[in-house]
Scaffold this motif. Structure first.
Motif, short mmCIF file in Angstrom:
data_model
loop_
_atom_site.label_atom_id
_atom_site.label_comp_id
_atom_site.label_asym_id
_atom_site.label_seq_id
_atom_site.Cartn_x
_atom_site.Cartn_y
_atom_site.Cartn_z
N ALA A 117 63.68 38.44 50.82
CA ALA A 117 64.99 37.89 51.17
C ALA A 117 65.02 37.47 52.64
O ALA A 117 65.59 36.42 52.99
CB ALA A 117 66.09 38.91 50.87
N MET A 120 63.05 34.26 52.98
CA MET A 120 63.84 33.13 52.49
C MET A 120 64.94 32.76 53.50
O MET A 120 65.20 31.57 53.74
CB MET A 120 64.48 33.50 51.14
CG MET A 120 63.48 33.67 50.01
SD MET A 120 64.23 34.47 48.55
CE MET A 120 65.51 33.29 48.13
N LEU A 124 65.61 29.20 55.38
CA LEU A 124 66.92 28.57 55.34
C LEU A 124 67.45 28.29 56.74
O LEU A 124 68.02 27.22 57.02
CB LEU A 124 67.89 29.47 54.58
CG LEU A 124 69.33 28.96 54.41
CD1 LEU A 124 69.34 27.60 53.71
CD2 LEU A 124 70.16 29.97 53.61
N TRP A 260 59.40 32.95 40.83
CA TRP A 260 60.65 32.20 40.69
C TRP A 260 61.81 33.14 40.38
O TRP A 260 62.93 32.98 40.89
CB TRP A 260 60.50 31.15 39.60
CG TRP A 260 61.77 30.37 39.38
CD1 TRP A 260 62.61 30.45 38.31
CD2 TRP A 260 62.33 29.41 40.27
NE1 TRP A 260 63.67 29.60 38.49
CE2 TRP A 260 63.52 28.94 39.68
CE3 TRP A 260 61.94 28.90 41.52
CZ2 TRP A 260 64.33 27.99 40.29
CZ3 TRP A 260 62.74 27.94 42.13
CH2 TRP A 260 63.93 27.49 41.52
N LEU A 263 62.93 34.85 43.53
CA LEU A 263 63.64 33.91 44.41
C LEU A 263 65.09 33.74 43.97
O LEU A 263 66.01 33.72 44.80
CB LEU A 263 62.92 32.56 44.42
CG LEU A 263 61.55 32.50 45.09
CD1 LEU A 263 60.94 31.12 44.92
CD2 LEU A 263 61.65 32.86 46.56
N VAL A 264 65.30 33.62 42.66
CA VAL A 264 66.66 33.45 42.14
C VAL A 264 67.48 34.71 42.37
O VAL A 264 68.64 34.66 42.79
CB VAL A 264 66.62 33.09 40.64
CG1 VAL A 264 68.02 33.08 40.05
CG2 VAL A 264 65.95 31.73 40.44
N GLU A 265 66.88 35.87 42.09
CA GLU A 265 67.60 37.14 42.25
C GLU A 265 68.02 37.38 43.69
O GLU A 265 69.11 37.90 43.95
CB GLU A 265 66.71 38.30 41.80
CG GLU A 265 66.49 38.40 40.30
CD GLU A 265 65.53 39.52 39.97
OE1 GLU A 265 65.46 39.89 38.78
OE2 GLU A 265 64.85 40.04 40.88
N SER A 267 68.34 35.08 46.17
CA SER A 267 68.95 33.97 46.91
C SER A 267 70.32 34.31 47.50
O SER A 267 70.62 33.92 48.64
CB SER A 267 69.02 32.73 46.03
OG SER A 267 69.75 32.99 44.85
N PRO A 268 71.22 35.05 46.78
CA PRO A 268 72.49 35.40 47.43
C PRO A 268 72.30 36.26 48.67
O PRO A 268 72.98 36.06 49.69
CB PRO A 268 73.25 36.15 46.33
CG PRO A 268 72.64 35.70 45.05
CD PRO A 268 71.20 35.48 45.37
N SER A 269 71.40 37.21 48.60
CA SER A 269 71.13 38.07 49.77
C SER A 269 70.53 37.26 50.91
O SER A 269 70.88 37.46 52.08
CB SER A 269 70.18 39.20 49.38
OG SER A 269 70.75 40.01 48.36
N ALA A 270 69.62 36.35 50.57
CA ALA A 270 69.01 35.50 51.61
C ALA A 270 70.07 34.64 52.29
O ALA A 270 70.06 34.47 53.52
CB ALA A 270 67.93 34.62 51.00
N PHE A 271 71.00 34.10 51.50
CA PHE A 271 72.08 33.30 52.07
C PHE A 271 72.93 34.13 53.02
O PHE A 271 73.27 33.69 54.13
CB PHE A 271 72.96 32.73 50.96
CG PHE A 271 74.22 32.08 51.46
CD1 PHE A 271 74.21 30.80 51.98
CD2 PHE A 271 75.43 32.78 51.44
CE1 PHE A 271 75.37 30.22 52.46
CE2 PHE A 271 76.59 32.21 51.92
CZ PHE A 271 76.58 30.92 52.43
#
Length: 568
Positions: A117, A120, A124, A260, A263-265, A267-271
């Protein structure tokens, strides 16, 4: 060569895009760097490293991981943030804002999930920086920032109750209400030697802050707690008993496994990590600008944050961003260039290599006391109380963001707060007097390369400056007022601000106006506001600003009043 008195094509059209990504380290070295500068930067770097040492370990433990992760983050990310960043004084590392996010990610996805995370989020941040989104991310409404910051402070404080009281608990729930209930059930297991160490450390911190605030209070408190535990043989948890100590070298970089699904799981934490890193780093850079009169490069800063978080992830660290308190300490310690921040990271590395064997004696109760003070500082109670005097809509945004942060989720809190603030602004605009304006609300970064605007008013008495705000003074435009004094080489004796074309001001605009008045008062500049409409004047009264300025019905009257003040 352009003719004298004319701007070059690049200057006239704004700075060349690539110049907005030149690190301030390069700028500082180009301007000349000598031994006096190096000496000042080394002293500042050492001072900040002493402050950061206990903080880095305490924040890592509060985040649900081991203390060495915090040190690695401060060393690796801290070095890169200073070396590549857009601020001369920024100090990077782990901060309290990440504690909640990191703890939840580790609880749900494990430490490997946090590493991915963070990686990522770094990518970003690079994309946001090179996409020049830093120009916009700094305009998040002030009630939202204050609300989620205060909420994080509450969560950090409650997370330390176990170590403050030495409670015996098999599992500590992550949810706020469940955590408080678990603490209540475990209260009979309170461990009084731990309580004594914790509150003794708190007393040391508060006493030194009162009598000798320039000293490294956190380090002194941690050392005092460690000595007390060793001398008295107190049976309390220490870094050694819980974590087995810390390593004496940096780990080898490791690239995480990427799928993949992960990455999907994540992505909210990375954001969320990227958002917090961007917001806090730019807030920290703005604080440094206000203390020094310099100006940071926001998009360059985001690029540095991205690179630092990628490196921290590869070295097995935590998310990193600009640390406001440590950056302020860096400025007060006499730092001159980003070399101070780089030196701070090098000193932390030396501490890790040399002092690691002694870290096993550090009591967790002392580190909990440190985090209690960090939480109190983050809460910004005065700012929270001040915002509670703002209009009802801003108070709702503040309280809702705060409540969602504590009770639900930080990501949800930010999303709801920003959206609600946007709807609130649109509602205000719909009820405001229509004003035609061609003034841009959001400008590109100007940084050090900007050309000061040409005033559009007739000759004025010496020592008087006149500027005009055109359009609603809301959260998207508030930052522009703070730039006005930066554009004036010599602060005027009287500053006239024309506000006839300002139909409304929100809480963020009111906060910007308050900061502007504070800076004017520091320079001995008197402020006259001309043509102020009803809503802005009511807000100034509610925020207690009306007594700090003079009002005039129009600009000629304001100029006449300025002349009278100059004569007096």
């Amino acid at each position: 060569m352009p003719e004298p008195g004319t701007a070059s094509p690049a200057t006239a059209a704004g700075p060349a895009p690539w110049r907005l990504f030149v690190p301030k380290l390069v700028t500082a070295l180009r301007q000349g760097y000598g031994l006096p500068d190096l000496r000042a930067d080394l002293i500042a770097g050492l001072t900040v490293a002493i402050v950061a040492l206990p903080l880095a370990m305490a924040l890592a433990i509060a985040s649900g991981t081991t203390p060495d992760k915090g040190l690695v983050t401060a060393i690796v990310a801290g070095f890169l943030i200073s070396a590549l960043g857009g601020s001369r004084y920024q100090i990077g590392g782990p901060t309290g804002a990440f504690v909640v996010v990191v703890f939840n990610v580790i609880a749900q996805h494990g430490y490997d999930g946090l590493v991915l995370a963070t990686l990522m989020a770094g990518v970003l941040l690079l994309a946001l920086g090179y996409g020049r989104v830093g120009t916009y991310i700094k305009y998040v409404p002030y009630p939202v920032v204050t609300g989620f910051t205060a909420g994080i402070a509450v969560i950090i404080f409650t997370s330390q109750i176990k170590d403050l009281l030495g409670l015996t608990m098999v599992v500590t729930p992550a949810e706020f209400a469940a955590k408080l209930a678990a603490y209540a059930d475990a209260l009979p297991t309170i461990h009084w030697p731990t309580v004594a160490v914790a509150f003794g450390s708190l007393a040391v911190i508060l006493a030194i802050r009162h009598w000798k605030p320039q000293l490294p209070v956190f380090l002194i408190a941690v050392v005092a707690g460690s000595l007390a535990v060793m001398a008295l043989g107190l049976p309390v948890d220490t870094i050694g008993s819980r974590f087995g100590g810390i390593p004496t070298e940096l780990p080898t970089p490791v690239f995480p496994e990427i799928t993949w699904k992960r990455l999907v799981e994540l992505s909210p934490s990375a954001f969320t990590i990227a958002f917090l890193a961007g917001i806090e780093s730019l807030l920290s850079a703005v604080v440094a600008d206000g203390m020094t009169g310099r100006k940071h490069r926001s998009n360059c800063e985001l690029v540095a944050q991205g690179a630092a978080n990628i490196a921290s992830a590869l070295f097995g660290g935590l998310p990193a961003t600009g640390a406001i308190a440590r950056t302020a300490t860096n400025v007060r310690s006499g730092a001159r260039t980003p070399v101070a921040g780089m030196a701070h990271a090098v000193f932390l590395l030396l501490f890790m290599l040399v002092l690691a064997p002694l870290a096993v004696f550090v009591p967790l109760a002392s580190l909990a006391a440190v985090l209690v003070i960090v939480a109190w500082n983050m809460a910004e109670v005065d700012h929270f109380r001040h915002l509670m005097k703002a209009p009802v809509g801003d108070r709702v945004v503040l309280i809702l963001t705060f409540s969602l942060t504590v009770l639900v989720d930080l990501t949800v809190a930010i999303q709801v707060g920003v959206v609600l603030a946007a709807f609130l602004f649109m509602h205000r605009m719909a009820n405001a007097v229509e004003v035609e304006t061609h003034t841009r609300v959001i400008d590109d970064d100007e940084d050090d390369f900007a050309k000061a605007p040409t005033p559009d008013y007739p000759p004025l008495p010496e020592g008087v400056e006149v500027y005009r705000i055109s359009g609603p003074f809301f959260f998207g435009a508030a930052a522009k007022l703070g730039e006005v004094l930066d554009r004036i080489r010599k602060p005027p004796r009287v500053f006239i601000l024309r506000m006839r074309l300002v139909p409304l001001i929100d809480a963020t605009g009111g906060h910007a106006l308050e900061e502007f008045l504070r800076r004017c008062e520091a320079h001995g500049t008197q402020v006259i506001l001309s043509g102020v409409q009803d809503q802005p004047r009511r807000l100034m009264g509610e925020l207690g600003l009306a007594g700090r300025v003079r009002f005039a019905p129009d600009t000629p009257t304001a100029i006449a009043e300025a002349e009278r003040l100059l004569r007096g």
